[in-house]
Design an enzyme around this catalytic site. Sequence first.
Site, PDB file in Angstrom:
ATOM      1  N   TYR A 159     -30.960 -40.344 -10.765  1.00 58.58           N
ATOM      2  CA  TYR A 159     -30.058 -41.489 -10.566  1.00 58.58           C
ATOM      3  C   TYR A 159     -30.018 -42.414 -11.793  1.00 58.58           C
ATOM      4  CZ  TYR A 159     -27.995 -45.808  -8.886  1.00 58.58           C
ATOM      5  OH  TYR A 159     -27.211 -46.945  -8.777  1.00 58.58           O
ATOM      6  N   LYS A 163     -26.836 -43.033 -14.411  1.00 56.44           N
ATOM      7  CA  LYS A 163     -26.215 -44.346 -14.615  1.00 56.44           C
ATOM      8  C   LYS A 163     -26.272 -44.723 -16.114  1.00 56.44           C
ATOM      9  CE  LYS A 163     -24.684 -46.684 -11.749  1.00 56.44           C
ATOM     10  NZ  LYS A 163     -23.317 -46.645 -11.137  1.00 56.44           N
TER      11      LYS A 163
HETATM   12  N1  LIG Z   1     -26.775 -50.761  -3.912  1.00 53.83           N
HETATM   13  C1  LIG Z   1     -27.387 -51.306  -4.951  1.00 53.83           C
HETATM   14  O1  LIG Z   1     -28.408 -52.005  -4.813  1.00 53.83           O
HETATM   15  C2  LIG Z   1     -26.833 -51.102  -6.326  1.00 53.83           C
HETATM   16  C3  LIG Z   1     -25.716 -50.324  -6.589  1.00 53.83           C
HETATM   17  N2  LIG Z   1     -25.251 -50.195  -7.871  1.00 53.83           N
HETATM   18  C4  LIG Z   1     -24.043 -49.412  -8.171  1.00 53.83           C
HETATM   19  O2  LIG Z   1     -22.976 -49.968  -7.463  1.00 53.83           O
HETATM   20  C5  LIG Z   1     -22.030 -48.960  -7.128  1.00 53.83           C
HETATM   21  C6  LIG Z   1     -21.730 -49.032  -5.645  1.00 53.83           C
HETATM   22  O3  LIG Z   1     -22.935 -48.804  -4.949  1.00 53.83           O
HETATM   23  P1  LIG Z   1     -23.059 -49.030  -3.367  1.00 53.83           P
HETATM   24  O4  LIG Z   1     -21.885 -49.762  -2.897  1.00 53.83           O
HETATM   25  O5  LIG Z   1     -24.414 -49.532  -3.111  1.00 53.83           O
HETATM   26  O6  LIG Z   1     -23.004 -47.520  -2.884  1.00 53.83           O
HETATM   27  P2  LIG Z   1     -22.168 -46.868  -1.706  1.00 53.83           P
HETATM   28  O7  LIG Z   1     -22.704 -45.500  -1.533  1.00 53.83           O
HETATM   29  O8  LIG Z   1     -22.117 -47.753  -0.535  1.00 53.83           O
HETATM   30  O9  LIG Z   1     -20.705 -46.790  -2.340  1.00 53.83           O
HETATM   31  C7  LIG Z   1     -20.312 -45.809  -3.231  1.00 53.83           C
HETATM   32  C8  LIG Z   1     -18.923 -45.368  -2.839  1.00 53.83           C
HETATM   33  O10 LIG Z   1     -18.523 -44.336  -3.759  1.00 53.83           O
HETATM   34  C9  LIG Z   1     -17.895 -43.311  -3.012  1.00 53.83           C
HETATM   35  N3  LIG Z   1     -18.049 -42.037  -3.681  1.00 53.83           N
HETATM   36  C10 LIG Z   1     -19.179 -41.310  -3.808  1.00 53.83           C
HETATM   37  N4  LIG Z   1     -18.899 -40.147  -4.428  1.00 53.83           N
HETATM   38  C11 LIG Z   1     -17.573 -40.163  -4.700  1.00 53.83           C
HETATM   39  C12 LIG Z   1     -16.695 -39.256  -5.315  1.00 53.83           C
HETATM   40  N5  LIG Z   1     -17.129 -38.068  -5.769  1.00 53.83           N
HETATM   41  N6  LIG Z   1     -15.412 -39.604  -5.441  1.00 53.83           N
HETATM   42  C13 LIG Z   1     -14.936 -40.770  -4.951  1.00 53.83           C
HETATM   43  N7  LIG Z   1     -15.717 -41.676  -4.345  1.00 53.83           N
HETATM   44  C14 LIG Z   1     -17.024 -41.362  -4.220  1.00 53.83           C
HETATM   45  C15 LIG Z   1     -18.617 -43.292  -1.669  1.00 53.83           C
HETATM   46  O11 LIG Z   1     -17.838 -42.662  -0.677  1.00 53.83           O
HETATM   47  C16 LIG Z   1     -18.860 -44.770  -1.422  1.00 53.83           C
HETATM   48  O12 LIG Z   1     -17.809 -45.315  -0.675  1.00 53.83           O
HETATM   49  C17 LIG Z   1     -22.637 -47.631  -7.564  1.00 53.83           C
HETATM   50  O13 LIG Z   1     -22.043 -47.236  -8.757  1.00 53.83           O
HETATM   51  C18 LIG Z   1     -24.099 -47.965  -7.766  1.00 53.83           C
HETATM   52  O14 LIG Z   1     -24.674 -47.142  -8.735  1.00 53.83           O
HETATM   53  C19 LIG Z   1     -25.845 -50.832  -8.905  1.00 53.83           C
HETATM   54  C20 LIG Z   1     -26.935 -51.594  -8.702  1.00 53.83           C
HETATM   55  C21 LIG Z   1     -27.533 -51.797  -7.419  1.00 53.83           C
HETATM   56  C1  LIG Z   2     -42.659 -48.668  -0.782  1.00 46.51           C
HETATM   57  C2  LIG Z   2     -41.843 -49.083   0.407  1.00 46.51           C
HETATM   58  C3  LIG Z   2     -42.702 -49.920   1.282  1.00 46.51           C
HETATM   59  O1  LIG Z   2     -42.083 -50.689   2.259  1.00 46.51           O
HETATM   60  C4  LIG Z   2     -40.610 -49.836  -0.016  1.00 46.51           C
HETATM   61  C5  LIG Z   2     -39.558 -48.924  -0.610  1.00 46.51           C
HETATM   62  C6  LIG Z   2     -38.368 -49.721  -0.980  1.00 46.51           C
HETATM   63  C7  LIG Z   2     -37.363 -48.905  -1.798  1.00 46.51           C
HETATM   64  C8  LIG Z   2     -36.640 -47.969  -0.864  1.00 46.51           C
HETATM   65  C9  LIG Z   2     -36.435 -49.836  -2.561  1.00 46.51           C
HETATM   66  C10 LIG Z   2     -37.247 -50.759  -3.491  1.00 46.51           C
HETATM   67  C11 LIG Z   2     -36.354 -51.083  -4.674  1.00 46.51           C
HETATM   68  C12 LIG Z   2     -35.029 -50.452  -4.340  1.00 46.51           C
HETATM   69  C13 LIG Z   2     -34.092 -50.094  -5.494  1.00 46.51           C
HETATM   70  C14 LIG Z   2     -33.797 -51.289  -6.382  1.00 46.51           C
HETATM   71  O2  LIG Z   2     -33.331 -52.398  -5.635  1.00 46.51           O
HETATM   72  C15 LIG Z   2     -32.854 -50.980  -7.494  1.00 46.51           C
HETATM   73  C16 LIG Z   2     -31.712 -50.101  -7.166  1.00 46.51           C
HETATM   74  C17 LIG Z   2     -30.615 -50.138  -7.957  1.00 46.51           C
HETATM   75  C18 LIG Z   2     -29.553 -49.231  -7.803  1.00 46.51           C
HETATM   76  O3  LIG Z   2     -28.685 -49.147  -8.655  1.00 46.51           O
HETATM   77  C19 LIG Z   2     -29.495 -48.357  -6.622  1.00 46.51           C
HETATM   78  C20 LIG Z   2     -30.480 -48.694  -5.562  1.00 46.51           C
HETATM   79  C21 LIG Z   2     -31.841 -49.055  -6.102  1.00 46.51           C
HETATM   80  C22 LIG Z   2     -32.426 -47.826  -6.818  1.00 46.51           C
HETATM   81  C23 LIG Z   2     -32.750 -49.529  -4.930  1.00 46.51           C
HETATM   82  C24 LIG Z   2     -33.056 -48.354  -3.964  1.00 46.51           C
HETATM   83  C25 LIG Z   2     -34.118 -48.684  -2.918  1.00 46.51           C
HETATM   84  C26 LIG Z   2     -35.398 -49.213  -3.521  1.00 46.51           C
HETATM   85  C27 LIG Z   2     -36.069 -48.139  -4.370  1.00 46.51           C
END
Ligand SMILES: NC(=O)C1=CN([C@@H]2O[C@H](COP(=O)(O)OP(=O)(O)OC[C@H]3O[C@@H](n4cnc5c(N)ncnc54)[C@H](O)[C@@H]3O)[C@@H](O)[C@H]2O)C=CC1
Ligand SMILES: C[C@@H](CO)CCC[C@@H](C)[C@H]1CC[C@H]2[C@@H]3[C@H](O)CC4=CC(=O)CC[C@]4(C)[C@H]3CC[C@]12C
Length: 368
Positions: A159, A163
């Site tokens: 992952y 990214k």
């Molecule tokens: N959730 C988090 O804490 C963080 C997320 N991100 C980034 O933010 C973005 C959004 O993440 P989330 O909303 O958390 O994830 P999510 O899984 O909820 O949303 C991702 C979306 O992309 C779509 N998708 C996946 N594969 C696809 C494909 N082949 N073609 C078209 N659409 C596709 C999925 O259907 C989904 O709706 C991602 O790029 C992720 O890497 C960055 C930092 C933290």
């Molecule tokens: C050891 C466990 C005891 O309770 C807790 C495990 C928690 C994990 C599942 C999460 C802790 C940190 C999270 C990640 C972090 O917030 C940064 C992220 C950024 C992204 O772009 C995608 C998601 C994630 C990797 C996020 C995923 C879940 C954790 C590893």
Amino acid sequence: MADSAETQELVYLVTGGCGFLGEHVVRMLLQREPRLRELRIFDLHLGPWLEELKTGPVQVTAIQGDVTQAHEVAAAVAGAHVVIHTAGLVDVFGKTSPETIHEVNVQGTQNVIEACVQTGTRFLIYTSSMEVVGPNIKGQPFYRGNENTPYEAVHRHPYPCSKALAEQLVLEANGREVLGGLPLVTCALRPTGIYGEGHQIMRDFYHQGLRLGGRLFRAIPASVEHGRVYVGNVAWMHVLVARELEHRAALMGGQVYFCYDNSPYKSYEDFNMEFLGPCGLRLVGTRPLMPYWLLVLLAALNTLLQWLLRPLMLYAPLLNPYTLAVANTTFTVSTDKARRHFGYEPLFSWEESRTRTIRWVQTVEGSA
Ligand SMILES: NC(=O)C1=CN([C@@H]2O[C@H](COP(=O)(O)OP(=O)(O)OC[C@H]3O[C@@H](n4cnc5c(N)ncnc54)[C@H](O)[C@@H]3O)[C@@H](O)[C@H]2O)C=CC1
Ligand SMILES: C[C@@H](CO)CCC[C@@H](C)[C@H]1CC[C@H]2[C@@H]3[C@H](O)CC4=CC(=O)CC[C@]4(C)[C@H]3CC[C@]12C
């Protein structure tokens, strides 16, 4: 874009617009971008909630498509002024193969860039991640760092590797000539761990706590800080960047910005308790209840079980060596680059972000 400033002339495309962050970006654009004429939402899986958006003044076009299919992406991008590329495979639990993660996150991003170039779209905003920087494989802390803080960004997990590669492609594409002869302007936003309405992992922790009789057990020392940012503020930052990129292309083009707000610096578990606590859960222990070596062992055991069970079922627990390392390594940001470059201020205060998230947890299935 400048000629259209006062009228509804702009066409935006949000890839991954039905995901956790994507939905917030979509709703934020509809609320806060008065110049929108058409909003295209491109996703592998379209949500039923899109229907309710179709009755407003902005034309909402839902496109079911796959970012790995170059022709589908090009068709969706053609005629768009701005692309916000949030689509991605967010998998740190081993649910999907490394090859698929690479294909969606890296090849998918390359397809978006090429589509912009071929069709003449000039503004591309990429949702990157803090994971592009760290925590690294050495588990070195990144304590309240900014975009210029030196840090050895070395990864092995598919992952963060994907990214990092995708972000690099986006930044290198800044300045490329698009159809019509003008330069492409790109930038990347790096959220830390996003929380808020719709956050699946928060839901998982909540359900786990309910199953354990209203308790969660501390596994990580309270002193390990983990950066978190409210989804509404991340969405707002995307909307602002999209708006400002044309006017400040020389300053913002090719830049990276951490997504930040006023959420407090806490450990991952203590932060979750800000929401789960008011919903009736308790975090047991002021210190981790298990020695760290035992957690490492359990995480390794989970990896082994995942491999052994793969022919029969998908075993993908929250705890594995990677998630343990991320949760157990301090990684927090402290920066004002987004404010300096494009006037970003969080739209939601910490209190409001907290209240909204608590209200949402209270609606989650199984809540008291
Ligand atoms: N959730 C988090 O804490 C963080 C997320 N991100 C980034 O933010 C973005 C959004 O993440 P989330 O909303 O958390 O994830 P999510 O899984 O909820 O949303 C991702 C979306 O992309 C779509 N998708 C996946 N594969 C696809 C494909 N082949 N073609 C078209 N659409 C596709 C999925 O259907 C989904 O709706 C991602 O790029 C992720 O890497 C960055 C930092 C933290
Ligand atoms: C050891 C466990 C005891 O309770 C807790 C495990 C928690 C994990 C599942 C999460 C802790 C940190 C999270 C990640 C972090 O917030 C940064 C992220 C950024 C992204 O772009 C995608 C998601 C994630 C990797 C996020 C995923 C879940 C954790 C590893």
